[in-house]
Design a protein around this motif. Structure first.
Motif, PDB file in Angstrom:
ATOM      1  N   SER A 282      76.473  98.196  48.676  1.00  0.00           N
ATOM      2  CA  SER A 282      76.590  99.474  47.980  1.00  0.00           C
ATOM      3  C   SER A 282      77.927  99.595  47.256  1.00  0.00           C
ATOM      4  O   SER A 282      77.986 100.048  46.098  1.00  0.00           O
ATOM      5  CB  SER A 282      76.421 100.613  48.976  1.00  0.00           C
ATOM      6  N   ALA A 285      77.943  97.345  44.258  1.00  0.00           N
ATOM      7  CA  ALA A 285      77.050  97.888  43.233  1.00  0.00           C
ATOM      8  C   ALA A 285      77.726  99.023  42.469  1.00  0.00           C
ATOM      9  O   ALA A 285      77.537  99.155  41.242  1.00  0.00           O
ATOM     10  CB  ALA A 285      75.748  98.365  43.870  1.00  0.00           C
ATOM     11  N   ASP A 286      78.524  99.850  43.169  1.00  0.00           N
ATOM     12  CA  ASP A 286      79.270 100.920  42.490  1.00  0.00           C
ATOM     13  C   ASP A 286      80.188 100.338  41.421  1.00  0.00           C
ATOM     14  O   ASP A 286      80.258 100.844  40.289  1.00  0.00           O
ATOM     15  CB  ASP A 286      80.102 101.705  43.510  1.00  0.00           C
ATOM     16  N   MET A 289      78.172  98.829  38.478  1.00  0.00           N
ATOM     17  CA  MET A 289      77.640  99.868  37.591  1.00  0.00           C
ATOM     18  C   MET A 289      78.729 100.423  36.687  1.00  0.00           C
ATOM     19  O   MET A 289      78.500 100.681  35.493  1.00  0.00           O
ATOM     20  CB  MET A 289      77.020 100.996  38.430  1.00  0.00           C
ATOM     21  N   GLU A 319      70.316  95.652  43.932  1.00  0.00           N
ATOM     22  CA  GLU A 319      70.679  97.060  44.044  1.00  0.00           C
ATOM     23  C   GLU A 319      71.004  97.654  42.677  1.00  0.00           C
ATOM     24  O   GLU A 319      70.618  98.800  42.365  1.00  0.00           O
ATOM     25  CB  GLU A 319      71.874  97.215  44.989  1.00  0.00           C
ATOM     26  N   VAL A 320      71.694  96.899  41.836  1.00  0.00           N
ATOM     27  CA  VAL A 320      72.014  97.370  40.486  1.00  0.00           C
ATOM     28  C   VAL A 320      70.729  97.594  39.679  1.00  0.00           C
ATOM     29  O   VAL A 320      70.566  98.620  38.996  1.00  0.00           O
ATOM     30  CB  VAL A 320      72.944  96.369  39.768  1.00  0.00           C
ATOM     31  N   ARG A 322      67.802  98.202  40.848  1.00  0.00           N
ATOM     32  CA  ARG A 322      67.099  99.363  41.414  1.00  0.00           C
ATOM     33  C   ARG A 322      67.684 100.658  40.862  1.00  0.00           C
ATOM     34  O   ARG A 322      66.939 101.589  40.500  1.00  0.00           O
ATOM     35  CB  ARG A 322      67.209  99.343  42.936  1.00  0.00           C
ATOM     36  N   ARG A 323      69.006 100.714  40.768  1.00  0.00           N
ATOM     37  CA  ARG A 323      69.646 101.924  40.254  1.00  0.00           C
ATOM     38  C   ARG A 323      69.345 102.140  38.769  1.00  0.00           C
ATOM     39  O   ARG A 323      69.138 103.271  38.313  1.00  0.00           O
ATOM     40  CB  ARG A 323      71.166 101.850  40.484  1.00  0.00           C
ATOM     41  N   LYS A 326      65.883 103.442  38.339  1.00  0.00           N
ATOM     42  CA  LYS A 326      65.790 104.828  38.756  1.00  0.00           C
ATOM     43  C   LYS A 326      66.256 105.769  37.662  1.00  0.00           C
ATOM     44  O   LYS A 326      65.789 106.897  37.532  1.00  0.00           O
ATOM     45  CB  LYS A 326      66.630 105.024  40.031  1.00  0.00           C
ATOM     46  N   LYS A 327      67.206 105.283  36.814  1.00  0.00           N
ATOM     47  CA  LYS A 327      67.738 106.111  35.733  1.00  0.00           C
ATOM     48  C   LYS A 327      66.737 106.267  34.597  1.00  0.00           C
ATOM     49  O   LYS A 327      66.793 107.239  33.832  1.00  0.00           O
ATOM     50  CB  LYS A 327      69.037 105.501  35.184  1.00  0.00           C
TER      51      LYS A 327
END
Length: 328
Positions: A282, A285-286, A289, A319-320, A322-323, A326-327
């Motif tokens: 996580s 990934a922050d 991003m 994870e990236v 997936r984010r 989602k956007k």
């Protein structure tokens, strides 16, 4: 759906392992009160008591009226930092050339790690040192502070470590390039933590090693050395209580609860590892991003740029993605 309310057996396992640990600690504490067991252990593992006879060591111990059992000191300490429960604490008095000290003993029947044992040992030792204020010494009279000697017996360590051991000793050594002040001698010990990794007991072992190995290593070891143990401890017909405690140790070591205890610990380690891994992913990934937002690069390029731990890159990229999905 798993609600984790105990219906999946989680709470049952936690309860079982807790009860198993309580039974083990209770049995260990009772055995260490038996002077026939304690004295050979002290002779073998406490440097200050090496060379003293049985009767001399007994002179230093707080004995019960029956003359066969040692009286234990308080072993539960509560302060704002929490509760610490120790297995065995004995205040050893001075005499026969020995200065007073506090003896602390623990038996760990399921090995975790040496680093954990050392850190825990230092913490317990600090609590026992701190506990002396108000009883062992008053105000700033630190001269009355007595050292703490700890013994830790580790069962079922990795095979390569069986029979090994080490000490963490706080003692006086010269500061490099400087002489010691008058009245201070090299080697003066202020505290000691001894860690004994148990091994299968064998004929010819030192008495202390064979004794703790027989009592604490495994139920098979106890069975194989029962005749020796009865002779060494001079167990006779009136010793039904001691034999009952020894049998209880054997039952605990050979019971199914031990496997449950190990399984629960391993599951807890795996869960903690998974939690830490998820946090690492996580966090990376922050950063990835943010790098994507500031630079005209692909998600894969961003991950390769910011994720320094290569074995996490695939997980971070997932994870990236997936984010990003989602956007949309």
């Amino acid at each position: 759906m798993d609600t984790n309310d105990g219906s999946d057996g989680t709470l049952k396992v936690i309860y079982s392992t807790r009860k198993w640990k309580e039974k083990w600690d209770t049995r260990f504490k009772i055995l260490m009160q038996e002077v026939r067991i304690l004295v050979p252990i002290l002779q073998g593992y406490i440097p200050e008591l090496e060379g003293l006879s049985d009767s001399q060591i007994i002179d230093l111990l707080p004995m019960e009226e029956d003359g066969k059992h040692v009286r234990l000191s308080q072993s539960e300490y509560v302060d704002p930092s929490g509760v610490v429960r120790m297995d065995v604490v004995i205040h050893v008095s001075g005499g026969h050339g020995v200065e007073p000290f506090i003896l602390h003993m623990e038996s760990e029947s399921s090995f975790h790690s040496h680093l954990l044992i050392m850190k825990r040992g230092l913490y317990y030792q600090s609590r026992l040192t701190n506990s002396q204020k108000g009883s062992g010494f008053m105000n700033d009279d630190y001269s009355s502070l007595v050292p703490v000697d700890s013994l830790w017996f580790l069962s079922r360590v990795p095979k390569r470590d069986a029979g090994s051991g080490y000490r963490l000793r706080t003692s006086v050594v010269p500061f490099e390039g400087r002489p010691l002040p008058a009245g201070i001698s090299v080697g003066t010990a202020l505290s000691d933590i001894g860690v004994i990794c148990l091994a299968p007991p064998r004929e010819g072992d030192p008495d202390a090693d064979r004794l703790v190995g027989t009592l604490l290593y495994s139920d098979e070891a106890l069975d194989d050395n029962m005749s020796w143990l009865q002779t060494f401890l001079n167990i006779q017909e009136g010793d039904e209580s001691l034999m009952s405690e020894i049998e209880s140790i054997r039952d605990i070591l050979g019971g199914r609860d031990l496997e449950i205890y190990d399984s629960a610990f391993e599951e807890g380690v795996a869960q903690e590892r998974a939690r830490k891994d998820a946090q690492i992913v996580s966090d990376f990934a922050d950063v990835a991003m943010a790098h994507l937002h500031e630079n005209d690069v692909s998600p894969k390029e961003a991950v390769e740029k910011v994720v320094t731990l290569t074995n996490y890159r695939d997980l971070v990229l997932e994870e990236v993605m997936r984010r990003l999905a989602k956007k949309e």
